[in-house]
Scaffold this motif. Structure first.
Motif, PDB file in Angstrom:
ATOM      1  N   SER A 170      26.256   4.016  22.292  1.00  0.00           N
ATOM      2  CA  SER A 170      27.360   3.869  21.342  1.00  0.00           C
ATOM      3  C   SER A 170      26.843   3.882  19.908  1.00  0.00           C
ATOM      4  CB  SER A 170      28.121   2.566  21.596  1.00  0.00           C
ATOM      5  OG  SER A 170      28.703   2.579  22.856  1.00  0.00           O
ATOM      6  N   PHE A 171      25.737   3.193  19.704  1.00  0.00           N
ATOM      7  CA  PHE A 171      25.111   3.169  18.379  1.00  0.00           C
ATOM      8  C   PHE A 171      24.735   4.579  17.924  1.00  0.00           C
ATOM      9  CE2 PHE A 171      20.937   3.125  16.223  1.00  0.00           C
ATOM     10  CZ  PHE A 171      21.302   2.539  15.020  1.00  0.00           C
ATOM     11  N   LEU A 172      24.152   5.353  18.822  1.00  0.00           N
ATOM     12  CA  LEU A 172      23.749   6.722  18.471  1.00  0.00           C
ATOM     13  C   LEU A 172      24.960   7.622  18.238  1.00  0.00           C
ATOM     14  CD1 LEU A 172      20.731   7.359  20.866  1.00  0.00           C
ATOM     15  CD2 LEU A 172      20.678   6.928  18.406  1.00  0.00           C
ATOM     16  N   ARG A 173      26.022   7.450  19.017  1.00  0.00           N
ATOM     17  CA  ARG A 173      27.231   8.259  18.804  1.00  0.00           C
ATOM     18  C   ARG A 173      27.837   7.991  17.435  1.00  0.00           C
ATOM     19  NH1 ARG A 173      28.710   6.227  23.994  1.00  0.00           N
ATOM     20  NH2 ARG A 173      27.812   7.592  25.569  1.00  0.00           N
ATOM     21  N   ARG A 174      27.807   6.726  17.003  1.00  0.00           N
ATOM     22  CA  ARG A 174      28.315   6.397  15.659  1.00  0.00           C
ATOM     23  C   ARG A 174      27.381   6.911  14.572  1.00  0.00           C
ATOM     24  NH1 ARG A 174      29.012   1.339  18.067  1.00  0.00           N
ATOM     25  NH2 ARG A 174      27.251   0.567  16.869  1.00  0.00           N
ATOM     26  N   LEU A 175      26.086   6.838  14.825  1.00  0.00           N
ATOM     27  CA  LEU A 175      25.088   7.239  13.836  1.00  0.00           C
ATOM     28  C   LEU A 175      25.042   8.753  13.657  1.00  0.00           C
ATOM     29  CD1 LEU A 175      22.776   6.094  12.026  1.00  0.00           C
ATOM     30  CD2 LEU A 175      21.245   6.571  13.949  1.00  0.00           C
ATOM     31  N   ILE A 176      25.098   9.487  14.745  1.00  0.00           N
ATOM     32  CA  ILE A 176      24.988  10.950  14.712  1.00  0.00           C
ATOM     33  C   ILE A 176      26.315  11.515  15.230  1.00  0.00           C
ATOM     34  CG2 ILE A 176      23.548  12.911  15.344  1.00  0.00           C
ATOM     35  CD1 ILE A 176      21.477  10.866  16.375  1.00  0.00           C
ATOM     36  N   ARG A 177      27.316  11.528  14.406  1.00  0.00           N
ATOM     37  CA  ARG A 177      28.674  11.910  14.822  1.00  0.00           C
ATOM     38  C   ARG A 177      28.784  13.367  15.264  1.00  0.00           C
ATOM     39  NH1 ARG A 177      32.361   7.958  13.927  1.00  0.00           N
ATOM     40  NH2 ARG A 177      31.790   6.379  12.422  1.00  0.00           N
ATOM     41  N   LYS A 178      28.057  14.264  14.647  1.00  0.00           N
ATOM     42  CA  LYS A 178      28.214  15.695  14.942  1.00  0.00           C
ATOM     43  C   LYS A 178      27.288  16.202  16.042  1.00  0.00           C
ATOM     44  CE  LYS A 178      29.976  16.823  10.415  1.00  0.00           C
ATOM     45  NZ  LYS A 178      29.938  17.722   9.287  1.00  0.00           N
ATOM     46  N   ALA A 179      26.470  15.342  16.598  1.00  0.00           N
ATOM     47  CA  ALA A 179      25.513  15.769  17.624  1.00  0.00           C
ATOM     48  C   ALA A 179      26.218  15.933  18.975  1.00  0.00           C
ATOM     49  CB  ALA A 179      24.384  14.764  17.744  1.00  0.00           C
ATOM     50  N   ASN A 180      25.760  16.904  19.729  1.00  0.00           N
ATOM     51  CA  ASN A 180      26.313  17.109  21.069  1.00  0.00           C
ATOM     52  C   ASN A 180      25.702  16.090  22.032  1.00  0.00           C
ATOM     53  OD1 ASN A 180      23.763  18.052  21.726  1.00  0.00           O
ATOM     54  ND2 ASN A 180      24.344  20.194  21.684  1.00  0.00           N
ATOM     55  N   PRO A 181      26.284  15.923  23.214  1.00  0.00           N
ATOM     56  CA  PRO A 181      25.782  14.922  24.171  1.00  0.00           C
ATOM     57  C   PRO A 181      24.311  15.125  24.557  1.00  0.00           C
ATOM     58  CG  PRO A 181      27.958  15.656  24.827  1.00  0.00           C
ATOM     59  CD  PRO A 181      27.532  16.524  23.679  1.00  0.00           C
ATOM     60  N   LYS A 182      23.880  16.366  24.625  1.00  0.00           N
ATOM     61  CA  LYS A 182      22.481  16.621  24.982  1.00  0.00           C
ATOM     62  C   LYS A 182      21.540  16.111  23.887  1.00  0.00           C
ATOM     63  CE  LYS A 182      19.429  20.264  26.592  1.00  0.00           C
ATOM     64  NZ  LYS A 182      19.290  21.678  26.936  1.00  0.00           N
ATOM     65  N   ALA A 183      21.902  16.323  22.627  1.00  0.00           N
ATOM     66  CA  ALA A 183      21.078  15.846  21.513  1.00  0.00           C
ATOM     67  C   ALA A 183      21.064  14.319  21.455  1.00  0.00           C
ATOM     68  CB  ALA A 183      21.586  16.420  20.195  1.00  0.00           C
ATOM     69  N   ILE A 184      22.209  13.709  21.748  1.00  0.00           N
ATOM     70  CA  ILE A 184      22.269  12.238  21.757  1.00  0.00           C
ATOM     71  C   ILE A 184      21.415  11.688  22.895  1.00  0.00           C
ATOM     72  CG2 ILE A 184      23.801  10.274  22.192  1.00  0.00           C
ATOM     73  CD1 ILE A 184      25.884  11.701  20.486  1.00  0.00           C
ATOM     74  N   ALA A 185      21.459  12.320  24.062  1.00  0.00           N
ATOM     75  CA  ALA A 185      20.640  11.882  25.194  1.00  0.00           C
ATOM     76  C   ALA A 185      19.150  12.007  24.876  1.00  0.00           C
ATOM     77  CB  ALA A 185      20.984  12.685  26.445  1.00  0.00           C
ATOM     78  N   ALA A 186      18.774  13.094  24.208  1.00  0.00           N
ATOM     79  CA  ALA A 186      17.370  13.283  23.835  1.00  0.00           C
ATOM     80  C   ALA A 186      16.923  12.195  22.851  1.00  0.00           C
ATOM     81  CB  ALA A 186      17.159  14.670  23.242  1.00  0.00           C
ATOM     82  N   GLU A 187      17.759  11.905  21.873  1.00  0.00           N
ATOM     83  CA  GLU A 187      17.439  10.861  20.896  1.00  0.00           C
ATOM     84  C   GLU A 187      17.396   9.492  21.574  1.00  0.00           C
ATOM     85  OE1 GLU A 187      16.227   8.962  17.650  1.00  0.00           O
ATOM     86  OE2 GLU A 187      16.364  11.138  17.836  1.00  0.00           O
ATOM     87  N   HIS A 188      18.289   9.273  22.507  1.00  0.00           N
ATOM     88  CA  HIS A 188      18.308   8.011  23.253  1.00  0.00           C
ATOM     89  C   HIS A 188      16.985   7.825  24.007  1.00  0.00           C
ATOM     90  CE1 HIS A 188      19.597   4.828  25.947  1.00  0.00           C
ATOM     91  NE2 HIS A 188      19.250   5.597  26.968  1.00  0.00           N
ATOM     92  N   ASN A 189      16.542   8.861  24.710  1.00  0.00           N
ATOM     93  CA  ASN A 189      15.290   8.769  25.463  1.00  0.00           C
ATOM     94  C   ASN A 189      14.094   8.546  24.552  1.00  0.00           C
ATOM     95  OD1 ASN A 189      16.458   9.046  27.984  1.00  0.00           O
ATOM     96  ND2 ASN A 189      16.340  11.260  27.928  1.00  0.00           N
ATOM     97  N   LYS A 190      14.167   9.082  23.357  1.00  0.00           N
ATOM     98  CA  LYS A 190      13.052   8.955  22.416  1.00  0.00           C
ATOM     99  C   LYS A 190      13.005   7.569  21.767  1.00  0.00           C
ATOM    100  CE  LYS A 190      13.042  12.436  19.713  1.00  0.00           C
ATOM    101  NZ  LYS A 190      13.091  13.400  18.611  1.00  0.00           N
ATOM    102  N   SER A 191      14.170   7.012  21.458  1.00  0.00           N
ATOM    103  CA  SER A 191      14.186   5.805  20.635  1.00  0.00           C
ATOM    104  C   SER A 191      14.624   4.536  21.359  1.00  0.00           C
ATOM    105  CB  SER A 191      15.107   6.025  19.427  1.00  0.00           C
ATOM    106  OG  SER A 191      16.444   6.261  19.856  1.00  0.00           O
ATOM    107  N   PHE A 192      15.007   4.625  22.617  1.00  0.00           N
ATOM    108  CA  PHE A 192      15.552   3.448  23.295  1.00  0.00           C
ATOM    109  C   PHE A 192      14.543   2.316  23.427  1.00  0.00           C
ATOM    110  CE2 PHE A 192      16.448   0.969  27.148  1.00  0.00           C
ATOM    111  CZ  PHE A 192      17.632   0.389  26.742  1.00  0.00           C
TER     112      PHE A 192
END
Length: 106
Positions: free
Chosen positions: A72-94
């Motif tokens: 949820s935090f990443l979806r708010r932070l990166i509003r224009k990113a697609n789900p794949k980009a959010i998942a990649a960022e999640h795996n990197k920064s979680f």
């Protein structure tokens, strides 16, 4: 006292000799968790270690609420990113995010 001296002398003389009796199993060692070739240590790269750590965290029930909060935090932070980009960022920064969140709670 004499017997003790005799036993000590016998042990000194026979200490290196191989005893006879029940033969040692050829499986000895392998059944104790030792391989036939020997122990192999593997060094993980930092990236592979992070991936393994993330995998383990994602399979713990206690961590599930944190995973959803981070997504949820990443979806708010990166509003224009697609789900794949959010998942990649999640795996990197979680991992770091999770550590910080848990430390805030204490």
């Amino acid at each position: 006292m004499v017997y003790e001296s005799a036993i000590e002398l016998s042990m000194d003389l026979l200490g290196d000799m191989k005893t006879i009796g029940v033969p040692k199993s050829r499986h000895c060692g392998r059944l104790d968790g030792k391989g036939t070739i020997g122990r192999r240590d593997r060094d993980l790269t930092r990236e592979k270690w992070r991936m393994a750590h993330t995998y383990i965290l994602h399979n713990e029930d206690e961590v599930a609420p944190y995973v959803e909060r981070h997504m949820s935090f990443l979806r708010r932070l990166i509003r224009k990113a697609n789900p794949k980009a959010i998942a990649a960022e999640h795996n990197k920064s979680f991992g770091i995010w999770f550590q910080n969140e848990v430390m805030k709670e204490f």
